[in-house]
Scaffold this active site. Structure first.
Site, PDB file in Angstrom:
ATOM      1  N   ARG B 257       0.850  -1.186   0.000  1.00 42.38           N
ATOM      2  CA  ARG B 257       0.000   0.000   0.000  1.00 42.38           C
ATOM      3  C   ARG B 257       0.883   1.232   0.000  1.00 42.38           C
ATOM      4  O   ARG B 257       1.442   1.600   1.035  1.00 42.38           O
ATOM      5  CB  ARG B 257      -0.891  -0.028   1.254  1.00 42.38           C
ATOM      6  N   HIS B 261      -3.783   4.626   4.483  1.00 46.76           N
ATOM      7  CA  HIS B 261      -4.896   3.669   4.462  1.00 46.76           C
ATOM      8  C   HIS B 261      -6.133   4.295   3.806  1.00 46.76           C
ATOM      9  O   HIS B 261      -6.734   3.736   2.896  1.00 46.76           O
ATOM     10  CB  HIS B 261      -5.220   3.217   5.888  1.00 46.76           C
ATOM     11  N   TYR B 270       3.140   5.531  11.659  1.00 51.19           N
ATOM     12  CA  TYR B 270       3.455   4.158  12.061  1.00 51.19           C
ATOM     13  C   TYR B 270       4.371   3.384  11.114  1.00 51.19           C
ATOM     14  O   TYR B 270       4.691   2.246  11.383  1.00 51.19           O
ATOM     15  CB  TYR B 270       2.149   3.371  12.272  1.00 51.19           C
TER      16      TYR B 270
HETATM   17  C1  TPP Z   1     -15.308  -5.688  10.862  1.00 54.82           C
HETATM   18  C2  TPP Z   1     -14.487  -4.466  10.707  1.00 54.82           C
HETATM   19  N1  TPP Z   1     -13.619  -4.134  11.672  1.00 54.82           N
HETATM   20  C3  TPP Z   1     -12.871  -3.011  11.573  1.00 54.82           C
HETATM   21  C4  TPP Z   1     -12.968  -2.201  10.480  1.00 54.82           C
HETATM   22  C5  TPP Z   1     -12.149  -0.913  10.392  1.00 54.82           C
HETATM   23  N2  TPP Z   1     -11.142  -1.061   9.327  1.00 54.82           N
HETATM   24  C6  TPP Z   1     -11.376  -0.595   8.087  1.00 54.82           C
HETATM   25  S1  TPP Z   1     -10.123  -0.983   7.044  1.00 54.82           S
HETATM   26  C7  TPP Z   1      -9.242  -1.735   8.258  1.00 54.82           C
HETATM   27  C8  TPP Z   1      -7.919  -2.348   7.930  1.00 54.82           C
HETATM   28  C9  TPP Z   1      -8.013  -3.319   6.796  1.00 54.82           C
HETATM   29  O1  TPP Z   1      -6.756  -3.835   6.494  1.00 54.82           O
HETATM   30  P1  TPP Z   1      -6.591  -4.913   5.356  1.00 54.82           P
HETATM   31  O2  TPP Z   1      -7.576  -5.994   5.538  1.00 54.82           O
HETATM   32  O3  TPP Z   1      -5.169  -5.303   5.318  1.00 54.82           O
HETATM   33  O4  TPP Z   1      -7.017  -4.179   4.013  1.00 54.82           O
HETATM   34  P2  TPP Z   1      -6.369  -2.877   3.374  1.00 54.82           P
HETATM   35  O5  TPP Z   1      -7.136  -1.705   3.891  1.00 54.82           O
HETATM   36  O6  TPP Z   1      -4.930  -2.867   3.723  1.00 54.82           O
HETATM   37  O7  TPP Z   1      -6.589  -3.025   1.898  1.00 54.82           O
HETATM   38  C10 TPP Z   1      -9.927  -1.683   9.465  1.00 54.82           C
HETATM   39  C11 TPP Z   1      -9.433  -2.226  10.731  1.00 54.82           C
HETATM   40  C12 TPP Z   1     -13.907  -2.583   9.509  1.00 54.82           C
HETATM   41  N3  TPP Z   1     -14.093  -1.837   8.406  1.00 54.82           N
HETATM   42  N4  TPP Z   1     -14.636  -3.707   9.643  1.00 54.82           N
END
Ligand code: TPP
Ligand code: TPP
Ligand code: MG
Ligand code: MG
Lengths: 326, 355, 326, 355
Positions: B257, B261, B270
């Site tokens: 990425r 985010h 971080y």
């Molecule tokens: C069930 C749930 N818990 C927490 C979140 C908050 N949240 C949104 S994106 C994220 C991180 C996601 O990381 P990853 O799965 O690696 O996907 P990326 O964003 O890196 O593509 C979090 C914790 C959420 N959207 N849904």
């Protein structure tokens, strides 16, 4: 025409709809060869095959998520939670997706699915097999919550629930699964999902209830009748969306209302009915609203559970209080 | 001791970070250079859109936005390997896949702009909408795959999930049921090394994310997700297998990425600038451009012209978005149920009067 | 003494309690180096280390289950759901275990844990970041549900929640996280978990609310005051167990009650308050109870969300209706 | 293709179905025959208790009961390998493990007899109670293990789960966090081939259940769960590793449920008599008895005498259970919170008056 029990009416409705709509499938734990732990799906796998009567892996999240996916792609899944106490693992999928997909996509997708679960206490079952947790679902927009209390209503409301284009939580009061039989013509006739059922007419006090408590409530009405009190008994049956009009009309007539349910009192669905009375029926009421409910504690293991569930005496006493108040 | 089972996870890469071939057995599609150029152009389009969306957010014209900078190859491979009647269940940043399937930038902007109509998009009507509750979409894909299996349709469901999301219960449940029921599902873990601020290493002790599929009895593969050719080859293979009834697959796309985010995040809190800098050396467009230019299939002039064309297109889409009026207040009622229940009629009326 | 915001008060309470009780740990997604996506845990990892400020894998089920296990073994975990809309994956652990372990084991084990989550709408956030789902928890025996609406109450109630021997759901109204600052002495003084807060005295109408809606409700009280109407404003703050006495006492005085909350109306927690009024305050009320709430639909994406949330005008209009009724 | 990772799952067995040694490298504990005799006696005790409990249920003196017929070796191995201050998180039929840790039969009966006091048992106060919501206990074990890690206590958490339960989200989440945080957790999948009516093969496409741990980066092992020596050796190894900070493990104990699922179930509805008959040939007591008798460490006379002793003990426990009066009605209030909230005082008073 055979006399059947409430659970047989569930089976009959499932079989009717599966026979008439090939998009209906049933899924859950032990719903296949075993016919469900209560036998609600008995014989379905023989008639409709393992592709439509699907034993899933043991994971409620899986069941709920598959159900959303199936429904979004044009199937009509009827998912089973083996007991209401095991439905929690399904909530994220139900609340975030089943209830929202139509809204999220402006109608492009929808979730015409049913979640069935045996519901409530009083069968001397182990822990987590006796909850009455309907209130959790009633604050969630986009859901219907249905809770039949007779073989005929189980049949007609389950048919309606499967046919309904939106997700339905369909709770079956397991304590009265086999309580009595009645004639339920297997004619595919659905019942409406947005009206309460007036089970008994009366002019002195309105008793509002649903599920297994309909039994005690009708008995209470009998007991009151013996004292010359004519109680009207309403089975809410379709909790959400609520048909408040029928309840209100009755209270306009009686001026008194006792709400009976076995779930814990605080923030149980009875609160919504009492709240609507407080909003809309204040000038009709001649006595304070009464709630006869489970206590605000966990339903105890079975040595004490009957002390927890609303009894005929508690209902009668509450009705008498409303009569004394005015 | 006797051995009960053994497993192996392979790693697939064709184009290295500099755009040189890491192996010679190029898949057939990759020998069609025109197709590669087209996919490269789509990646560029996505990148230009992405930058524009961030700019919109920064100027208050869009809500929180989740960029996809660095993931373009993975997403284009997914989108281009699928057939129209396959089902795609995404999380929230797989724009390349979605654009390829017909979703319009203006729809995407509407969604992140706070308007549900973005989800009623021009892509296939059976594709799922963006899915914010992490991981839950994977079970929608599994349910879709089950529907195909029941109806004996030769269709495949594809879901994507992040490295973080691969920890979520729903994802593992989806893999498990795929293996248990032999469903035509391809699950792609887009491992971009971060879940907001949580690094890949904190999500799991597993050496690869691909091996999550072993628990479900699935075939697993780790792929260089910045290598469009490898990713596309992996998707072609997995989708074909699934379509022919050989079951599902778990693919880990290793990428990075390069952005925050979301626009609500500040990744400098971080992670190190150095890590990001290093990752830029492995990003997907650079290597594909080098490869295509070495083949004389693409020139700097074409690049400039194409970028201009992208900008014009994106600007037009942005305008279309900005000109889309809000829904009327009753829109918040009208899709709650197929038909508004009597119980809700009064509330709707009240809201309409209030305006 | 510094002036701090509501979210800074949350951080201050966490830091105080972690400094004074080594069994307190914080866990969740991004609570460590990032300090939480709203910065509620900012700086805690530097002061207390990664062993006590724990970034978990991305799975709410994991967070909730770890929390139960930690608490059962003598720790005092404070778990974070990143948003209230992601708490559903925690429900099975919260409802079946956190809320029941004491009861199940006759007091041998307990779950002195807190689940924090930013709560409610109005910040132009994406889907699922704006829910007000407190009602789900209020029907569950064994839980406490707390929802502060000022920096001082956030500090005092969070301290009390961490110290409480039972599980607490602690929702933080994110819309007013940074709305204003006030002096909050960092003295470790907890507030009681079983009283409502009377924010303004009045004799004409009682306005009952919680969370971010306290803002609009106080503004409505101002608007009413300009018309000569003295509104009493109550911040429920500790929804479960409910301090109904304070509400009842106010309604005894005013005879009118408007309940304000942003969750959907039907079976929202406002229903419980209205229900208790219908049961216990019928002879005190001179006008029907009013509820000003979110509609029975999903909170829309942000282009429309302010049309969904109760506004000052809606509250004032409801109060006026209660005044006109009598 | 380059290989990203390889894995191997071993299978452990010392005693074959007839009680002959399948290999010679017996672990040290197994060379102490007295210890084996003692464990064999405990298995017999559990079996006698189990039969008695079913009889009680059939005569209306107990609620639904979940028997453990056939699982005795697995459970005794677990119970005996643990230290008192380790934490055990069970599902609902691990009686052998619990009795070994001090839980009394009367307590177990109270629980299945509908009385919460059964959970306030004489086993370690830090052990979890029976856990009906499948799989959820595994995360309690993980949380316990995390507490030990934080407090730097050399303690280990052990959880058990069924083959069915190994599909449940919580189980996979527990494995994953164990690997991610290197927690001292030993997860034992008691694969008795059935989850009520659903056979092992319908739960997952995985070849072994042990390999579920690969997804979490854990060391995995498949064990003959009817072989007390192998099971105990596996537990000793796993617990030692965990106690010394080397992380968790996932063990599959292969066994068979010789009984109905519970007294509310009728297994003849869904599985063949032949399968059950075959399974009896592999059951755990028979082989251990043969092994001990071949070593002259156990005789038929001792067996008869011990069984009588067990029966007397179990009868006394049953009597103690039957004589335990119901709790008073206020007991349903008094453990809802540490202190009864004012809001509940009236309800309690009302219930007490009503009696
Ligand atoms: C069930 C749930 N818990 C927490 C979140 C908050 N949240 C949104 S994106 C994220 C991180 C996601 O990381 P990853 O799965 O690696 O996907 P990326 O964003 O890196 O593509 C979090 C914790 C959420 N959207 N849904
Ligand atoms: C969450 C949840 N879902 C469903 C059930 C109902 N149920 C009780 S035992 C059981 C089967 C368990 O099978 P397995 O995990 O193999 O354990 P076994 O009983 O064979 O030891 C089911 C479905 C439950 N107790 N909890
Ligand atoms: Mg990521
Ligand atoms: Mg099993």
């Amino acid at each position: 025409m055979a006399q059947i029990t409430l659970i047989e009416a569930v089976t009959q409705a499932l079989a009717w709809e599966m026979a008439h709509d090939p998009s209906v499938v049933v899924l859950g734990e032990d719903v296949g060869v075993n016919g469900g732990v209560f036998r609600a799906t008995l014989g379905l796998i023989d008639r409709f095959g393992a592709e439509r009567v699907i034993d899933t892996p043991l994971d409620e999240t899986t069941i709920a998520g598959l159900t959303v996916g199936l429904a979004a792609q044009g199937m009509k899944p009827v998912a089973e939670a083996q007991f209401e106490g095991f439905i929690y693992g399904m909530l994220e999928q139900i609340i975030c997706h089943a209830a929202r997909l139509r809204n999220r996509t402006r109608g492009r997708m929808s979730v015409p699915a049913v979640w069935r679960a045996p519901w409530g206490g009083g069968i001397r079952a182990p822990e987590h097999h006796s909850e009455a947790n309907e209130a959790i679902f009633t604050n969630v927009p986009g859901l219907r919550v249905v809770l039949p209390s007779s073989p005929a209503r189980a049949y007609g409301l389950l048919l309606a629930s499967i046919r309904d284009p939106d997700p339905v939580i369909f709770f079956e009061p397991k304590r009265i699964y086999r309580q009595y039989k009645e004639e339920v013509p297997d004619d595919g006739e659905a019942l409406p999902l947005d009206v309460c059922f007036v089970l008994r007419d009366g002019s002195d006090v309105t008793l509002v209830t649903w599920g297994a408590q309909v039994k005690e409530t009708l008995e209470a009405a009998d007991a009151l009748a013996a004292e010359g009190v004519r109680a009207e008994v309403i089975d809410v049956a379709t909790l959400k969306p609520l048909d408040f009009d029928t309840i209100h009309e009755s209270v306009r007539k009686t001026g008194r209302c006792v709400i009976v349910h076995e779930a814990p009192r605080t923030a149980g669905f009875g609160a919504e009915i009492a709240a609507r009375l407080a909003e809309h029926a204040m000038y009709d009421l001649v006595a304070p609203v009464e709630r006869v409910t489970g206590y605000d504690t966990h339903i105890p293991l079975f040595r004490l559970e009957m002390k927890y569930l609303p009894s005929v005496e508690r209902i009668v006493a509450a009705a008498r209080r409303t009569l004394a108040a005015s | 001791m006797p051995t009960a089972a053994t497993f192996e996870i392979e790693y697939l890469q064709f184009l290295d970070a500099d755009g040189s071939l890491a192996r010679n057995d190029l898949p057939a599609f990759a020998r069609d250079t025109r197709q590669l150029v087209k996919l490269y152009q789509e990646m560029l389009m996505v990148r230009i859109f992405d930058a524009k969306a961030i700019a919109l957010q920064r100027t208050g014209k869009l809500g929180t936005y989740a960029p996809c900078l660095g993931h373009e190859a993975t997403y284009l491979a997914i989108g281009s390997a699928m057939q129209e009647d396959d089902v795609l269940a995404v999380s929230y940043r797989e724009y390349g896949a979605q654009f390829h399937r017909g979703v319009k930038p203006r729809e995407l902007l509407l969604y992140w702009g706070g308007d549900e109509r973005g989800n009623d998009f021009s892509g296939p009507a059976h594709d799922f909408a963006w899915c914010v509750p992490i991981g839950t979409q994977c079970l929608h894909a599994a349910g879709s795959a089950l529907a195909f299996k029941i109806r004996k349709e030769p269709r495949v469901a594809v879901c994507t999930i992040g490295d973080g999301g691969s920890s979520k219960a729903d994802f593992n449940s989806a893999l498990n049921v795929t293996g248990a029921m032999q469903l035509p599902l391809v699950a792609v873990i887009v491992n971009n090394q971060w879940a907001i601020s949580v690094p890949r290493g904190a999500q799991t002790g597993a050496k690869t994310l691909a091996q999550k599929g072993i628990a479900a009895g699935l075939e697993c593969l780790q792929v260089d997700g910045n290598d469009l050719i490898a990713m596309r080859a992996a998707m072609d293979y997995a989708i074909k297998r699934a379509r022919h009834g050989h079951g599902g697959m778990c693919i880990e796309a290793v990428t990075y990425r390069l952005s925050d985010h979301t626009t609500a995040d500040d990744a400098r809190r971080y992670r190190s600038e150095q890590e990001v800098k290093d990752a830029w050396a492995r990003e997907p467009l650079r290597r594909m451009k080098a490869y295509l230019m070495a083949l004389n299939a693409w020139t700097e002039e074409e690049e400039v012209a194409w970028k201009e064309q992208c900008t014009r297109y994106v600007d037009a889409e942005v305008n279309a978005y900005l000109e889309t009026k809000s829904q009327p207040v009753e829109a918040m009622f009208d899709y709650t149920y197929a038909e508004l229940p009597p119980d809700l009629v009064a509330q709707r009326a009240e809201a309409v009067v209030r305006g």
